[in-house]
Design an enzyme around this catalytic site. Sequence first.
Site, PDB file in Angstrom:
ATOM      1  N   GLN A  49      56.087  54.481  34.517  1.00 37.50           N
ATOM      2  CA  GLN A  49      55.043  54.769  34.912  1.00 37.50           C
ATOM      3  C   GLN A  49      54.826  55.465  36.323  1.00 37.50           C
ATOM      4  O   GLN A  49      54.363  56.283  36.902  1.00 37.50           O
ATOM      5  CB  GLN A  49      53.911  52.769  35.528  1.00 37.50           C
ATOM      6  CG  GLN A  49      54.085  52.804  34.300  1.00 37.50           C
ATOM      7  CD  GLN A  49      53.638  51.262  34.219  1.00 37.50           C
ATOM      8  OE1 GLN A  49      53.643  50.346  35.259  1.00 37.50           O
ATOM      9  NE2 GLN A  49      52.554  50.657  33.441  1.00 37.50           N
ATOM     10  N   ASP A  83      55.777  45.702  48.563  1.00 37.51           N
ATOM     11  CA  ASP A  83      54.461  45.098  49.409  1.00 37.51           C
ATOM     12  C   ASP A  83      54.373  44.124  48.407  1.00 37.51           C
ATOM     13  O   ASP A  83      54.835  44.792  46.911  1.00 37.51           O
ATOM     14  CB  ASP A  83      53.316  45.488  49.929  1.00 37.51           C
ATOM     15  CG  ASP A  83      52.767  44.878  50.088  1.00 37.51           C
ATOM     16  OD1 ASP A  83      52.436  44.070  51.318  1.00 37.51           O
ATOM     17  OD2 ASP A  83      51.438  44.187  48.671  1.00 37.51           O
ATOM     18  N   GLN A 111      45.344  45.642  55.492  1.00 34.62           N
ATOM     19  CA  GLN A 111      45.293  46.032  53.969  1.00 34.62           C
ATOM     20  C   GLN A 111      44.846  45.862  53.625  1.00 34.62           C
ATOM     21  O   GLN A 111      44.314  44.608  53.196  1.00 34.62           O
ATOM     22  CB  GLN A 111      46.851  45.072  53.519  1.00 34.62           C
ATOM     23  CG  GLN A 111      46.890  45.659  51.859  1.00 34.62           C
ATOM     24  CD  GLN A 111      48.472  44.708  51.367  1.00 34.62           C
ATOM     25  OE1 GLN A 111      48.103  44.603  50.141  1.00 34.62           O
ATOM     26  NE2 GLN A 111      49.157  45.325  52.539  1.00 34.62           N
ATOM     27  N   TRP A 121      52.672  43.269  43.110  1.00 33.71           N
ATOM     28  CA  TRP A 121      51.701  42.276  42.911  1.00 33.71           C
ATOM     29  C   TRP A 121      52.176  41.795  41.161  1.00 33.71           C
ATOM     30  O   TRP A 121      52.952  40.388  40.232  1.00 33.71           O
ATOM     31  CB  TRP A 121      50.528  42.513  43.080  1.00 33.71           C
ATOM     32  CG  TRP A 121      49.151  41.373  42.446  1.00 33.71           C
ATOM     33  CD1 TRP A 121      49.330  40.216  41.803  1.00 33.71           C
ATOM     34  CD2 TRP A 121      48.021  41.744  42.685  1.00 33.71           C
ATOM     35  NE1 TRP A 121      48.388  40.050  41.802  1.00 33.71           N
ATOM     36  CE2 TRP A 121      47.366  40.324  41.826  1.00 33.71           C
ATOM     37  CE3 TRP A 121      47.300  42.323  42.857  1.00 33.71           C
ATOM     38  CZ2 TRP A 121      45.740  40.581  42.410  1.00 33.71           C
ATOM     39  CZ3 TRP A 121      45.868  42.259  42.346  1.00 33.71           C
ATOM     40  CH2 TRP A 121      45.198  41.375  42.266  1.00 33.71           C
ATOM     41  N   ARG A 176      41.678  40.548  35.161  1.00 28.07           N
ATOM     42  CA  ARG A 176      41.179  41.369  35.382  1.00 28.07           C
ATOM     43  C   ARG A 176      40.507  41.063  33.752  1.00 28.07           C
ATOM     44  O   ARG A 176      39.382  41.317  33.584  1.00 28.07           O
ATOM     45  CB  ARG A 176      41.914  42.854  34.786  1.00 28.07           C
ATOM     46  CG  ARG A 176      42.566  43.214  35.674  1.00 28.07           C
ATOM     47  CD  ARG A 176      43.686  44.543  35.760  1.00 28.07           C
ATOM     48  NE  ARG A 176      44.425  44.024  34.539  1.00 28.07           N
ATOM     49  CZ  ARG A 176      45.768  45.553  34.109  1.00 28.07           C
ATOM     50  NH1 ARG A 176      45.372  45.932  34.735  1.00 28.07           N
ATOM     51  NH2 ARG A 176      46.491  44.956  32.969  1.00 28.07           N
ATOM     52  N   TYR A 220      52.233  36.241  44.962  1.00 26.26           N
ATOM     53  CA  TYR A 220      52.393  36.280  43.819  1.00 26.26           C
ATOM     54  C   TYR A 220      53.110  35.934  42.500  1.00 26.26           C
ATOM     55  O   TYR A 220      54.629  36.051  42.871  1.00 26.26           O
ATOM     56  CB  TYR A 220      52.886  38.273  43.627  1.00 26.26           C
ATOM     57  CG  TYR A 220      51.931  38.651  45.005  1.00 26.26           C
ATOM     58  CD1 TYR A 220      50.324  38.776  45.224  1.00 26.26           C
ATOM     59  CD2 TYR A 220      52.160  40.058  45.285  1.00 26.26           C
ATOM     60  CE1 TYR A 220      49.499  39.593  45.794  1.00 26.26           C
ATOM     61  CE2 TYR A 220      51.801  40.923  45.571  1.00 26.26           C
ATOM     62  CZ  TYR A 220      50.462  40.348  45.820  1.00 26.26           C
ATOM     63  OH  TYR A 220      49.348  41.291  47.027  1.00 26.26           O
ATOM     64  N   ARG A 237      54.729  48.313  36.583  1.00 26.32           N
ATOM     65  CA  ARG A 237      55.538  47.542  35.854  1.00 26.32           C
ATOM     66  C   ARG A 237      57.035  48.001  34.685  1.00 26.32           C
ATOM     67  O   ARG A 237      57.521  47.216  34.363  1.00 26.32           O
ATOM     68  CB  ARG A 237      54.253  47.014  35.190  1.00 26.32           C
ATOM     69  CG  ARG A 237      53.356  46.182  35.564  1.00 26.32           C
ATOM     70  CD  ARG A 237      52.041  45.724  34.831  1.00 26.32           C
ATOM     71  NE  ARG A 237      53.036  43.638  34.012  1.00 26.32           N
ATOM     72  CZ  ARG A 237      52.589  43.727  33.636  1.00 26.32           C
ATOM     73  NH1 ARG A 237      50.656  43.654  33.359  1.00 26.32           N
ATOM     74  NH2 ARG A 237      52.440  42.285  33.106  1.00 26.32           N
ATOM     75  N   TYR A 254      44.888  48.587  49.531  1.00 29.10           N
ATOM     76  CA  TYR A 254      45.559  48.390  47.935  1.00 29.10           C
ATOM     77  C   TYR A 254      44.704  48.600  46.952  1.00 29.10           C
ATOM     78  O   TYR A 254      43.357  48.077  47.112  1.00 29.10           O
ATOM     79  CB  TYR A 254      46.207  47.401  47.710  1.00 29.10           C
ATOM     80  CG  TYR A 254      45.360  45.471  48.088  1.00 29.10           C
ATOM     81  CD1 TYR A 254      44.261  45.094  46.977  1.00 29.10           C
ATOM     82  CD2 TYR A 254      44.559  45.326  49.573  1.00 29.10           C
ATOM     83  CE1 TYR A 254      43.628  44.503  47.014  1.00 29.10           C
ATOM     84  CE2 TYR A 254      43.602  44.081  49.570  1.00 29.10           C
ATOM     85  CZ  TYR A 254      42.792  43.864  47.920  1.00 29.10           C
ATOM     86  OH  TYR A 254      41.959  42.493  49.047  1.00 29.10           O
TER      87      TYR A 254
END
Length: 313
Positions: free
Chosen positions: A289, A54, A177, A19, A231, A59, A285, A205
């Site tokens: 990570q 996914d 999902q 995403w 966010r 996106y 990203r 998710y």
Amino acid sequence: MAALGNSGLEITRLGFGAWALGGANYDWGWGAQDDEQSVATIHHALDLGINWIDTAAQYGFGHSEEVVGRAIHSYGGERPYVFTKAGQPEGPNRTTLQSLRRDSLRRELEGSLSRLGVDAIDLYQIHWPIPDEEIEEGWTAFAEFKQEGLVRHIGVSNFDVAQLRRAQAIAPVETLQPPYSLVDRHVEREILPFAEQEGIGVIVYSPMGSGMLTGAMTRERIASLPEDDWRKRSPGFQEPELTRRLELVARLEVVARRFSVSPGAVAVAWTLRNPAVDGAIVGFRRPDQVDPILRAAELELSDEDAAEIEGRA
């Protein structure tokens, strides 16, 4: 590895969520993202054994799929499964429309196949059951795409039980999902039990609450999120919910220290405890990570651990 319901697909317990790789400049963006770093991150995750990615046409309105396509075709190892979604075409000023009309879905599918550079999509999913009155037309189209060999498996995202039953009356729903995490548990009551009963594979998710449960999200970091990160506008990242979520993160940190893992890995492992859940989608990203969160696949939390995390101990 886990069987994805009755689909016949064998997937790793964690999948790569793309995403955020869609970047900024659209209504559900995560802020600017460097494409070269995205490709490197995908390659690193594949090197560590993840075998599915996914994404969705929505996106970045194709940009995430383009990046995923670049990554899988420049990767030297075995190609992962590629899952994508449709039903949210681009509207005016890079805003998201909602359409499950057959012709619209076919245009989206053709675009996805082209951007991903594949002959068939491993799992094609209806992104949202919106508009509700178009579900039957949309799912009929998906069954046709599978019959034509353009997609190998078909599933849905964000459907409730009544909507799953309507789709099942037309053609089997192979996968579901839903969102599922310690901060969003509404699917536990009806949706996950129904999926398990029906043999529908489940990949969840936002198992880390869109980054909230990683342990890296502080009040200061939230305040400094770029304006083009969705966010920034989410109630879950604002008071009064923010204080409750940070208290949950503190409990995750206690359990994480006991296992010598990251709080995010504990949050993801918690979702995998549910017997209906076959895999969890985790958004990465940057390459660094990936490693800490992959520990979730082998982390077995006890009932006591879960009670402590949930604040029931």
